[in-house]
Design an enzyme around this catalytic site. Structure first.
Site, PDB file in Angstrom:
ATOM      1  N   LYS A  12       0.842  -1.196   0.000  1.00  0.00           N
ATOM      2  CA  LYS A  12       0.000   0.000   0.000  1.00  0.00           C
ATOM      3  C   LYS A  12       0.881   1.251   0.000  1.00  0.00           C
ATOM      4  O   LYS A  12       0.693   2.160  -0.786  1.00  0.00           O
ATOM      5  CB  LYS A  12      -0.917  -0.042   1.234  1.00  0.00           C
ATOM      6  N   GLY A  14      -5.176  -2.114   4.996  1.00  0.00           N
ATOM      7  CA  GLY A  14      -4.363  -3.266   4.562  1.00  0.00           C
ATOM      8  C   GLY A  14      -5.063  -4.597   4.784  1.00  0.00           C
ATOM      9  O   GLY A  14      -5.176  -5.422   3.873  1.00  0.00           O
TER      10      GLY A  14
HETATM   11  C1  G6Q Z   1      -2.857  -3.960   7.719  1.00  0.00           C
HETATM   12  C2  G6Q Z   1      -1.623  -3.395   8.227  1.00  0.00           C
HETATM   13  C3  G6Q Z   1      -0.368  -4.098   7.783  1.00  0.00           C
HETATM   14  C4  G6Q Z   1       0.076  -3.735   6.366  1.00  0.00           C
HETATM   15  C5  G6Q Z   1       1.523  -4.184   6.204  1.00  0.00           C
HETATM   16  C6  G6Q Z   1       2.041  -3.952   4.806  1.00  0.00           C
HETATM   17  O1  G6Q Z   1      -3.949  -3.525   7.952  1.00  0.00           O
HETATM   18  O2  G6Q Z   1      -1.597  -2.046   7.987  1.00  0.00           O
HETATM   19  O3  G6Q Z   1      -0.478  -5.474   7.886  1.00  0.00           O
HETATM   20  O4  G6Q Z   1      -0.766  -4.339   5.437  1.00  0.00           O
HETATM   21  O5  G6Q Z   1       2.330  -3.503   7.133  1.00  0.00           O
HETATM   22  O6  G6Q Z   1       1.964  -2.614   4.468  1.00  0.00           O
HETATM   23  P1  G6Q Z   1       2.157  -2.142   2.989  1.00  0.00           P
HETATM   24  O7  G6Q Z   1       1.069  -2.718   2.161  1.00  0.00           O
HETATM   25  O8  G6Q Z   1       2.129  -0.643   3.028  1.00  0.00           O
HETATM   26  O9  G6Q Z   1       3.501  -2.666   2.531  1.00  0.00           O
END
Ligand code: G6Q
Length: 556
Positions: free
Chosen positions: A206, A266
């Site tokens: 993300k 996420g």
């Molecule tokens: C989910 C969290 C966490 C996130 C990861 C990866 O709700 O925020 O699990 O998905 O830290 O983050 P990125 O997608 O930004 O790499």
């Protein structure tokens, strides 16, 4: 902000608890032949029997009142309308828009998000079709045989869980791999099994700044460049992100980027472009079916009265144990091998969402919040930790999940599996009284003395709660409904506790500290002020890995 314990319904529930805590479910079943019929609900292909819980009409009525007094109906509307209910990040929470199959406008900051959602879905569909049909070729004109998703947390667990669950629907040519751990062993193991000419990497992040993902992505890229060239990257690397600038900086053409938005959390993102591995593996039609299944559950959640609302009831029954019985954990036990990733997925969904200690307004919570979620395939759990669930001292509610339809053609297997899941639920509920244990031992011909020694050990208190969650079939639609059901259950509980289920600041602190320590481990900067234990651990690492002059080039 009011605490849930201040609501009149909470006080009523406290009284219910005092009056009913010794009531046995087995007696309730005997007294009420309609109990199983009354305490079950069916939504689409998901059938839930929640009759084996320590509940009565009065308790359920008060739980529903609690939901009303906590403002659940308004909060649901706010989420579905795209209001910024994730206040600490000033964001809307719109995973429901990603599966809004009726396509009615949903506005964020006055703008309808549906055209963007549909546009990305269309691009994902075109891309998946090209890869699956063999039209999309690698740099030596070979078809893609292996897809490697590099992502972590929410950018890994959902697609991994869905692709595993729906293996039977997968494309026969495509092998799916998931790399999340920055421990190089995981990526190395995958790279040993794939070839640059036939492998597609999806870099899923993300933020596109997550250290583990970017490190793995850089290593994958270097590995690729040993055989392919820079210009070939476009055929073998795509990105899924909200951050165009970082994707471009990494060297992926933004034409090969699939976008999503800050209003997709996420752990709620498998319905977005983060679901690209799912679509590649299952095909566009099945992906849409998964969205349809989730949409069906969304419609049920937003429209059904609270007392007949499946995610709401599951959330409220959970509250009953967590807050009144002091049951701090909850087990997810799928009786289905391909659902073996489900406990981990729900663990993140629930614990990252509701593992909070302050309320929306910042004041400390006055009650317990999210439970510890854990689990394993049920049949394996039976031969391991179920002992504690049957005879330990904790009240631990269990979700037992199974498919009514056979999952393999191997004769006899499904019947054995299902007989076990039904037997476990019955055993947890009924237990075994000392009289029953004594009668069994007498029938075995043991002496009176032996019998009296064994009776306490062979007695099961029973009265242990389970939800039986049956899918008429494990298919994309039902998986969509199942996951949406859990998402809304978690939301319901968060609203009752008055916490923000959609931020995750707890994930951030470790990330910050790790950056400082990384520089210290590599010798780039001198150790900063740490506690004595951390400083000693850093010195120990440096002693093992660095040269005497202090140079310690970790990346060579
Ligand atoms: C989910 C969290 C966490 C996130 C990861 C990866 O709700 O925020 O699990 O998905 O830290 O983050 P990125 O997608 O930004 O790499």
């Amino acid at each position: 902000m009011a605490q849930p314990i201040d609501f009149p319904a909470w006080q009523a529930l406290q009284q219910n608890f005092e009056q009913s805590k010794h009531i046995q479910m087995r007696d309730q079943f005997e007294q009420d032949p309609q109990r199983a019929e009354r305490y079950c609900l069916e939504v689409g292909g998901i059938h839930v029997d929640f009759s084996k819980n320590r509940i009565s009409d009065e308790i359920l009525g008060n739980l529903v009142e609690l939901a009303k007094q906590a403002g659940l109906p308004e909060r649901m509307q706010q989420m579905f309308r795209g209001e910024k209910i994730n206040q600490t990040e000033n964001r809307a929470v719109l995973h429901v828009a990603l599966r809004n199959r009726t396509n009615n406008p949903i506005l964020v900051d006055g703008e309808d998000v549906m055209p963007q959602v549909n546009d990305v879905l269309r691009r994902m569909g075109e891309f998946s079709h090209a890869v699956r049909s063999g039209e999309w070729l690698g740099y030596t004109n070979q078809v893609i045989t292996d897809v490697v998703n590099i992502g972590i947390g929410g950018s890994d667990l959902g697609p991994l869980m869905m692709c595993t669950a729906l293996k039977g629907f997968g494309h026969p040519r495509l092998n799916m791999h998931f790399v999340s751990n920055v421990d190089g062993a995981q990526l190395r193991d995958v790279l040993e099994r794939v070839h640059p000419e036939t492998t597609l990497f999806i870099i899923a992040s993300k933020t596109f700044t997550t250290q583990e993902t970017i490190t793995n992505a850089n290593t994958a890229r270097q590995w690729f460049l040993k055989e392919g060239s820079e210009k070939d990257i476009a055929k073998h690397f795509v990105a899924v992100s909200t951050n165009k600038a970082e994707v471009a900086k990494f060297g992926i053409d933004t034409d090969h980027m699939f976008e999503f938005w800050d209003w997709v959390g996420g752990r709620y993102s498998l319905w977005s472009a983060i679901g690209l591995p799912i679509m590649l593996y299952l095909g566009e039609e099945n992906f849409i079916e998964m969205l349809n299944g989730a949409h069906l559950m969304d419609n049920h959640f937003i429209n059904a009265p609270l007392e007949k609302n499946l995610p709401v009831l599951l959330g409220l029954i959970g509250i009953w144990y967590i807050n009144f019985y002091g049951g701090g954990s909850h087990v997810i036990a799928p009786y289905d091998q391909h659902l073996h990733r489900l406990p981990k997925f729900i663990q993140q969904l629930d614990m990252e969402s509701n593992g909070k200690q302050v309320k929306m307004g910042g004041e400390p919570v006055a009650t317990e919040t999210g439970p510890i979620i854990w689990g394993e395939t049920g049949i394996n759990g039976q031969h391991a930790f179920f002992q504690l669930l049957h005879q330990g001292t904790h009240v631990t509610p269990i979700d037992l999940i199974a498919s009514l339809t056979k999952r393999s053609n191997l004769p006899g297997h499904h019947e054995i599996l299902l007989s076990n899941v039904f037997a476990q639920a019955e055993a947890f509920m009924r237990g075994k009284t000392p009289e029953e244990a004594r009668a069994e031992l007498q029938a075995q011909g043991l002496s009176d003395a032996q019998i009296e020694t064994l009776v306490p050990h062979k007695t099961f208190s029973g009265n242990r709660p389970t939800n039986m969650i049956l899918m008429d079939e494990v298919n994309p639609r039902n998986m969509g409904s199942l996951i949406a059901m859990y998402e809304h259950k978690v939301f319901t509980q968060g609203v009752i506790w008055g916490i923000n289920s959609f931020d995750q600041w707890g994930v951030e602190l470790g990330k910050q500290l790790a950056k400082t320590i990384l520089a210290e481990l590599t010798g780039a900067i001198d150790p900063q002020k740490h506690d004595a234990s951390t400083s000693r651990l850093i010195r120990l690492y440096r002693k093992t890995n660095c040269a005497e002059d202090g140079t310690c080039d970790l990346f060579n």
